[in-house]
Design a protein around this motif. Structure first.
Motif, PDB file in Angstrom:
ATOM      1  N   GLY A  79       0.772  -1.233   0.000  1.00 43.97           N
ATOM      2  CA  GLY A  79       0.000   0.000   0.000  1.00 43.97           C
ATOM      3  C   GLY A  79       0.802   1.282   0.000  1.00 43.97           C
ATOM      4  N   VAL A  80       2.141   1.213  -0.070  1.00 44.44           N
ATOM      5  CA  VAL A  80       2.983   2.417  -0.053  1.00 44.44           C
ATOM      6  C   VAL A  80       3.433   2.727  -1.479  1.00 44.44           C
ATOM      7  CG1 VAL A  80       5.149   3.411   0.766  1.00 44.44           C
ATOM      8  CG2 VAL A  80       3.745   2.038   2.308  1.00 44.44           C
ATOM      9  N   ARG A  81       3.158   3.946  -1.925  1.00 40.31           N
ATOM     10  CA  ARG A  81       3.556   4.373  -3.271  1.00 40.31           C
ATOM     11  C   ARG A  81       5.067   4.490  -3.342  1.00 40.31           C
ATOM     12  NH1 ARG A  81      -0.473   4.903  -6.252  1.00 40.31           N
ATOM     13  NH2 ARG A  81       0.627   5.775  -8.010  1.00 40.31           N
ATOM     14  N   HIS A  82       5.624   4.066  -4.490  1.00 39.64           N
ATOM     15  CA  HIS A  82       7.064   4.143  -4.689  1.00 39.64           C
ATOM     16  C   HIS A  82       7.387   4.198  -6.181  1.00 39.64           C
ATOM     17  CE1 HIS A  82       5.904  -0.077  -4.654  1.00 39.64           C
ATOM     18  NE2 HIS A  82       6.970  -0.342  -5.393  1.00 39.64           N
ATOM     19  N   ALA A  83       8.574   4.716  -6.486  1.00 38.25           N
ATOM     20  CA  ALA A  83       9.083   4.796  -7.851  1.00 38.25           C
ATOM     21  C   ALA A  83      10.590   4.614  -7.788  1.00 38.25           C
ATOM     22  CB  ALA A  83       8.733   6.143  -8.484  1.00 38.25           C
ATOM     23  N   VAL A  84      11.177   4.167  -8.891  1.00 35.59           N
ATOM     24  CA  VAL A  84      12.628   4.018  -8.994  1.00 35.59           C
ATOM     25  C   VAL A  84      13.095   4.878 -10.154  1.00 35.59           C
ATOM     26  CG1 VAL A  84      14.528   2.422  -9.435  1.00 35.59           C
ATOM     27  CG2 VAL A  84      12.554   1.680  -8.071  1.00 35.59           C
ATOM     28  N   VAL A  85      14.078   5.739  -9.899  1.00 37.60           N
ATOM     29  CA  VAL A  85      14.599   6.656 -10.907  1.00 37.60           C
ATOM     30  C   VAL A  85      16.082   6.371 -11.106  1.00 37.60           C
ATOM     31  CG1 VAL A  85      14.923   9.069 -11.545  1.00 37.60           C
ATOM     32  CG2 VAL A  85      12.923   8.405 -10.179  1.00 37.60           C
ATOM     33  N   ALA A  86      16.484   6.082 -12.342  1.00 36.13           N
ATOM     34  CA  ALA A  86      17.889   5.853 -12.661  1.00 36.13           C
ATOM     35  C   ALA A  86      18.574   7.182 -12.949  1.00 36.13           C
ATOM     36  CB  ALA A  86      18.012   4.936 -13.869  1.00 36.13           C
ATOM     37  N   ASP A  87      19.802   7.329 -12.454  1.00 36.93           N
ATOM     38  CA  ASP A  87      20.606   8.497 -12.824  1.00 36.93           C
ATOM     39  C   ASP A  87      21.000   8.342 -14.293  1.00 36.93           C
ATOM     40  OD1 ASP A  87      20.323   9.636 -10.336  1.00 36.93           O
ATOM     41  OD2 ASP A  87      22.292   9.012  -9.617  1.00 36.93           O
ATOM     42  N   LYS A  88      22.166   8.834 -14.685  1.00 39.22           N
ATOM     43  CA  LYS A  88      22.575   8.792 -16.092  1.00 39.22           C
ATOM     44  C   LYS A  88      22.891   7.392 -16.591  1.00 39.22           C
ATOM     45  CE  LYS A  88      24.347  13.473 -16.035  1.00 39.22           C
ATOM     46  NZ  LYS A  88      25.482  14.354 -16.197  1.00 39.22           N
ATOM     47  N   GLU A  89      23.260   6.487 -15.669  1.00 38.41           N
ATOM     48  CA  GLU A  89      23.592   5.120 -16.070  1.00 38.41           C
ATOM     49  C   GLU A  89      22.414   4.186 -15.826  1.00 38.41           C
ATOM     50  OE1 GLU A  89      25.792   4.112 -11.857  1.00 38.41           O
ATOM     51  OE2 GLU A  89      26.821   5.246 -13.398  1.00 38.41           O
ATOM     52  N   ASP A  90      22.442   3.031 -16.487  1.00 37.84           N
ATOM     53  CA  ASP A  90      21.390   2.032 -16.278  1.00 37.84           C
ATOM     54  C   ASP A  90      21.437   1.499 -14.853  1.00 37.84           C
ATOM     55  OD1 ASP A  90      20.939   2.385 -18.970  1.00 37.84           O
ATOM     56  OD2 ASP A  90      21.521   0.361 -19.554  1.00 37.84           O
ATOM     57  N   VAL A  91      20.285   1.078 -14.359  1.00 39.67           N
ATOM     58  CA  VAL A  91      20.169   0.462 -13.036  1.00 39.67           C
ATOM     59  C   VAL A  91      19.663  -0.962 -13.226  1.00 39.67           C
ATOM     60  CG1 VAL A  91      18.819   0.478 -10.897  1.00 39.67           C
ATOM     61  CG2 VAL A  91      19.789   2.607 -11.768  1.00 39.67           C
ATOM     62  N   ALA A  92      20.263  -1.901 -12.477  1.00 42.19           N
ATOM     63  CA  ALA A  92      19.755  -3.272 -12.420  1.00 42.19           C
ATOM     64  C   ALA A  92      19.424  -3.568 -10.965  1.00 42.19           C
ATOM     65  CB  ALA A  92      20.795  -4.258 -12.942  1.00 42.19           C
ATOM     66  N   LEU A  93      18.248  -4.124 -10.738  1.00 45.13           N
ATOM     67  CA  LEU A  93      17.868  -4.472  -9.367  1.00 45.13           C
ATOM     68  C   LEU A  93      17.104  -5.782  -9.362  1.00 45.13           C
ATOM     69  CD1 LEU A  93      14.592  -3.803  -8.691  1.00 45.13           C
ATOM     70  CD2 LEU A  93      15.439  -1.505  -9.012  1.00 45.13           C
ATOM     71  N   LEU A  94      17.188  -6.452  -8.230  1.00 42.28           N
ATOM     72  CA  LEU A  94      16.403  -7.653  -7.995  1.00 42.28           C
ATOM     73  C   LEU A  94      15.212  -7.234  -7.149  1.00 42.28           C
ATOM     74  CD1 LEU A  94      15.988 -10.735  -8.079  1.00 42.28           C
ATOM     75  CD2 LEU A  94      17.303 -10.832  -5.945  1.00 42.28           C
ATOM     76  N   ALA A  95      14.013  -7.515  -7.633  1.00 39.29           N
ATOM     77  CA  ALA A  95      12.784  -7.198  -6.900  1.00 39.29           C
ATOM     78  C   ALA A  95      12.144  -8.506  -6.457  1.00 39.29           C
ATOM     79  CB  ALA A  95      11.815  -6.422  -7.785  1.00 39.29           C
ATOM     80  N   VAL A  96      11.917  -8.632  -5.140  1.00 41.48           N
ATOM     81  CA  VAL A  96      11.288  -9.824  -4.580  1.00 41.48           C
ATOM     82  C   VAL A  96       9.962  -9.390  -3.964  1.00 41.48           C
ATOM     83  CG1 VAL A  96      11.499 -11.682  -2.890  1.00 41.48           C
ATOM     84  CG2 VAL A  96      13.536 -10.875  -4.126  1.00 41.48           C
ATOM     85  N   PHE A  97       8.888 -10.103  -4.293  1.00 45.67           N
ATOM     86  CA  PHE A  97       7.549  -9.784  -3.813  1.00 45.67           C
ATOM     87  C   PHE A  97       7.050 -10.907  -2.905  1.00 45.67           C
ATOM     88  CE2 PHE A  97       8.187  -7.638  -7.789  1.00 45.67           C
ATOM     89  CZ  PHE A  97       7.711  -6.367  -7.543  1.00 45.67           C
ATOM     90  N   VAL A  98       6.537 -10.511  -1.734  1.00 46.14           N
ATOM     91  CA  VAL A  98       6.045 -11.465  -0.757  1.00 46.14           C
ATOM     92  C   VAL A  98       4.652 -11.008  -0.326  1.00 46.14           C
ATOM     93  CG1 VAL A  98       6.476 -12.473   1.525  1.00 46.14           C
ATOM     94  CG2 VAL A  98       8.395 -11.867   0.043  1.00 46.14           C
ATOM     95  N   PRO A  99       3.698 -11.934  -0.204  1.00 47.09           N
ATOM     96  CA  PRO A  99       2.343 -11.523   0.197  1.00 47.09           C
ATOM     97  C   PRO A  99       2.324 -10.830   1.547  1.00 47.09           C
ATOM     98  CG  PRO A  99       2.364 -13.815  -0.521  1.00 47.09           C
ATOM     99  CD  PRO A  99       3.792 -13.371  -0.427  1.00 47.09           C
ATOM    100  N   GLY A 100       1.489  -9.817   1.645  1.00 50.81           N
ATOM    101  CA  GLY A 100       1.266  -9.112   2.913  1.00 50.81           C
ATOM    102  C   GLY A 100      -0.011  -9.619   3.562  1.00 50.81           C
ATOM    103  N   PRO A 101      -0.485  -8.884   4.540  1.00 46.44           N
ATOM    104  CA  PRO A 101      -1.713  -9.293   5.204  1.00 46.44           C
ATOM    105  C   PRO A 101      -2.908  -9.255   4.259  1.00 46.44           C
ATOM    106  CG  PRO A 101      -0.996  -7.124   5.951  1.00 46.44           C
ATOM    107  CD  PRO A 101       0.059  -7.644   5.032  1.00 46.44           C
ATOM    108  N   LYS A 102      -3.839 -10.134   4.490  1.00 48.87           N
ATOM    109  CA  LYS A 102      -5.039 -10.162   3.633  1.00 48.87           C
ATOM    110  C   LYS A 102      -6.226  -9.622   4.378  1.00 48.87           C
ATOM    111  CE  LYS A 102      -3.400 -13.537   0.573  1.00 48.87           C
ATOM    112  NZ  LYS A 102      -3.558 -13.874  -0.714  1.00 48.87           N
TER     113      LYS A 102
END
Length: 102
Positions: A79-102
């Protein structure tokens, strides 16, 4: 439960191996071109954990701007808004998603 890996073509010319975890979690290698961004969004029912593998930039997390470099990690609650912004070079990241409360 036995999880069987599958091989698909997720990206042109690059196979990916994945397992259906029945929504227990998922992970993705994300590449953001230099000067570009993953626009502001949220995941209503998932935690997101990111590891910066390469590149520099900043995460916009619930109104705060936090710079990052390779090796940094950040966790975004459901539920928290977020964005990822790359500087002048490319960015590589590993994103892992885990279920939260239902």
């Amino acid at each position: 439960m036995v999880l069987k890996p599958r091989v698909d073509r997720c990206h042109p010319g690059r196979p990916c191996i994945w397992v259906d975890t029945k929504e227990a979690f998922s992970s993705h290698l994300v590449r953001v071109q230099g000067g570009c961004e993953v626009s502001s969004h949220l995941h209503e029912n998932q935690w997101e954990w990111n590891v910066i593998l390469d590149g520099h930039g900043r995460i916009l997390l619930d109104g705060r701007e936090v710079p990052f470099k390779p090796g940094d990690t950040f966790t975004t609650p459901p539920g928290v808004r977020h964005a990822v912004v790359a500087d002048k070079e490319d960015v590589a990241l590993l994103a892992v998603f885990v279920p939260g409360p239902k």
